[in-house]
Design a protein around this motif. Sequence first.
Motif, PDB file in Angstrom:
ATOM      1  N   UNK A 262       0.762  -1.354  -0.007  1.00 12.28           N
ATOM      2  CA  UNK A 262       0.061  -0.116   0.164  1.00 12.28           C
ATOM      3  C   UNK A 262       0.904   1.134   0.045  1.00 12.28           C
ATOM      4  N   UNK A 263       2.009   1.187   0.845  1.00 13.30           N
ATOM      5  CA  UNK A 263       2.967   2.327   0.800  1.00 13.30           C
ATOM      6  C   UNK A 263       3.308   2.642  -0.744  1.00 13.30           C
ATOM      7  N   UNK A 264       3.870   1.631  -1.335  1.00 17.15           N
ATOM      8  CA  UNK A 264       4.602   1.807  -2.659  1.00 17.15           C
ATOM      9  C   UNK A 264       3.753   2.381  -3.759  1.00 17.15           C
ATOM     10  N   UNK A 265       2.378   1.551  -3.693  1.00 18.02           N
ATOM     11  CA  UNK A 265       1.103   1.783  -4.497  1.00 18.02           C
ATOM     12  C   UNK A 265       0.948   3.362  -4.295  1.00 18.02           C
ATOM     13  N   UNK A 266       0.576   3.682  -3.115  1.00 12.39           N
ATOM     14  CA  UNK A 266      -0.067   5.210  -2.952  1.00 12.39           C
ATOM     15  C   UNK A 266       1.179   6.121  -3.402  1.00 12.39           C
ATOM     16  N   UNK A 267       2.216   5.964  -2.929  1.00 12.29           N
ATOM     17  CA  UNK A 267       3.217   6.972  -3.055  1.00 12.29           C
ATOM     18  C   UNK A 267       3.467   7.288  -4.790  1.00 12.29           C
ATOM     19  N   UNK A 268       3.574   6.065  -5.411  1.00 12.81           N
ATOM     20  CA  UNK A 268       3.553   5.921  -6.604  1.00 12.81           C
ATOM     21  C   UNK A 268       2.557   6.640  -7.402  1.00 12.81           C
ATOM     22  N   UNK A 269       1.432   6.385  -7.065  1.00 10.35           N
ATOM     23  CA  UNK A 269       0.150   7.110  -7.710  1.00 10.35           C
ATOM     24  C   UNK A 269       0.195   8.428  -7.358  1.00 10.35           C
TER      25      UNK A 269
ATOM     26  N   UNK B 213       8.606  10.449  -9.107  1.00 16.42           N
ATOM     27  CA  UNK B 213       8.997   9.333  -8.101  1.00 16.42           C
ATOM     28  C   UNK B 213       9.038   7.840  -8.735  1.00 16.42           C
ATOM     29  N   UNK B 214       9.900   7.196  -8.384  1.00 17.04           N
ATOM     30  CA  UNK B 214       9.893   5.661  -8.525  1.00 17.04           C
ATOM     31  C   UNK B 214      10.072   4.999  -7.153  1.00 17.04           C
TER      32      UNK B 214
END
Length: 658
Positions: free
Chosen positions: A567-574, A581-582
């Motif tokens: 969830x952290x990676x997905x939300x920050x990516x979006x 940001x990658x």
Amino acid sequence: MASHFDQLDPLRDRELGMDRSVTRRDFLNGAALTVGAAAVPRGALAWAKQSAEAQDHPSYNPPLANGLRGSHAGSFEVAHSLRDGTFWKAAGKPIDTGEDYDLIVVGGGISGLSAAYFFRERNGPNSRILVLENHDDFGGHARRNEFHLGGKLQLLNGGTMLIDSPTAYSKEAAGLISKVGIDPVAFERKYPLHDLYRSLDLSSGVFFDKQTFGEDRLVSGAPSEFAESESSKARAEQWAEFLTKTPLSGAVKKDILRVETGTMDYLVGLSPPEKKDRLSRISYKEFLLKIARVDPAVVAFYQTRTNGEWGVGIDAEPALDCWALGLPGFQGMNLEPGPAQRMSYSAAGYSAGGSPRFHFPDGNATMARLLVRELIPDAVPGHSVEDVVTTQVVYDRLDRPTDSVRIRLNSTVVRAQNSNTRKSGQEVEVTYASDGKIFTAHAKGCVLACWNMAIPYLCPDLPEKQKDALHYLVKVPLVYASVGLRNWTAFQKLGISAVQAPGSYWTSFNLNWPVDIGDYKSPRSPSEPILLHMSRTPCKPGLPAREQHKAGRMELLVTSFESFERTIRDQLSRCLDGGGFDPARDIEAITVNRWPHGYGYEYNPLFDPQWAPGEAPHEIGRKPFGRLTIANSDSGATAYTDVAIDQAFRAVVELFAR
């Protein structure tokens, strides 16, 4: 909300960096050392095994741990088996340590450490005190997350964020923090939060997610960040400009602008006290829908505004409390400053003022470290508040037989009872589980500074009325994530330092607070590594507040670190994609501080009765029982550090009175 992240996509996982080598395992040090039994005095015979305990290993340092922290694996299983009635069926006979203390404290959080401090202050410097803590670190919710990014120490609070309270600190609480060297007013002047982000033209933003608002869109320049000194006309212009950039419908934008900047009286004809009473009996959601008469889609924009304060959204918080917290819609209602009869502790306090504020780089973990320094000086080297921020706690000095005060980590108390079976006469016997074994120790008195809802299981002899009262104090679940970033250039490009995400899994995140103190220096350049703080309160809108807390607790207990990470990676990516940001490249470390039992429960006027003085559950629950007294912020029915200290003081006073 969770269903979006339950649909696993291997390709998406690789894009997010789920295959990258970010540390995910809890910190454990269990190196076994051997001590000959013949060399140990009889009173400490059972503690030959202590040298094999994790905290006695020289490299033990829980703040460095990544992965799933907070209520980590190993800290709650024994307590759950006690609750479920299975612990004693499988337990062997307790081993008597032969230890006798003046005081045993159950719980090594701020309240427990304060109780030890107050007791020694009254009883003398040679008082023998044992503090038992079920987690692998002291401090309770005042948890420290420590990272070394780019070779530089960076800190973030994994729990309690700062010195702050709706009311002024009491003489006892103010006196205690002063004695350990903390002066919030002086520190706020000497070590202010650096104006770094504003100097870089970074503001707050709002992330509108596709699942809630129809598309993913980050909008910077949220007007809530503008100074209150702005004229009403300027504020209206700022809101109008912000709303034009959002994916909201025209009707929703119009209603939000009216709520934020309008000056109409929605309760015309009622006196100010009558207005307050009316607002205390409806939720803020109901106020918006039925009194302000906004478009129903407006609710999603405000739903999580109260999550950080009370652990539930606007569906379960009184409109009057939301007025006290500064939410909009009340500008033209001429409400008189100050509290009313039907208000929560926080709202009543903040409506009348509040305490001084100060944020240490690791939150109130600094306060816990200073308390431990007072109790066991060798364990926390140094001499000042400034140096305690960067010093390394020497954990293998916390529980030495030669010291009068000892802190024993990874030790879950399973029974605390009054006893008069030993030669020393009336006393308490405390039984606890550690390292797969069960032990007992004895003392002249005991302060239960643990979660109050657990006490009925530790003390089955309590009166039923008192046990029922203690069970009422459901704690508020929450989770904080500390994310180490390679740099924060994406934030600079997007013009943001903090984001509200009302429809997303993580409802807010922000770059670490830029505070310098002593040798600790915060990042200054966007090209430097930095820590990101993310917050989630797992509530279930539509249920009564206490039921939301219970449901949220179960959610946290069954959520894996991998799911949190995704969830952290997905939300920050979006959210940050427009800034380049990658998540696979830019995330270097993740610590998730899971608190299924988080904030102390604060009575909610929408759901809780108005008890007569002395009849509220926390007042009945905290009554002394023989030589057992009860502390923790739970026994003050709220979740503030000063309350935890005040309740410790009361518990110690009661112990001496008995």
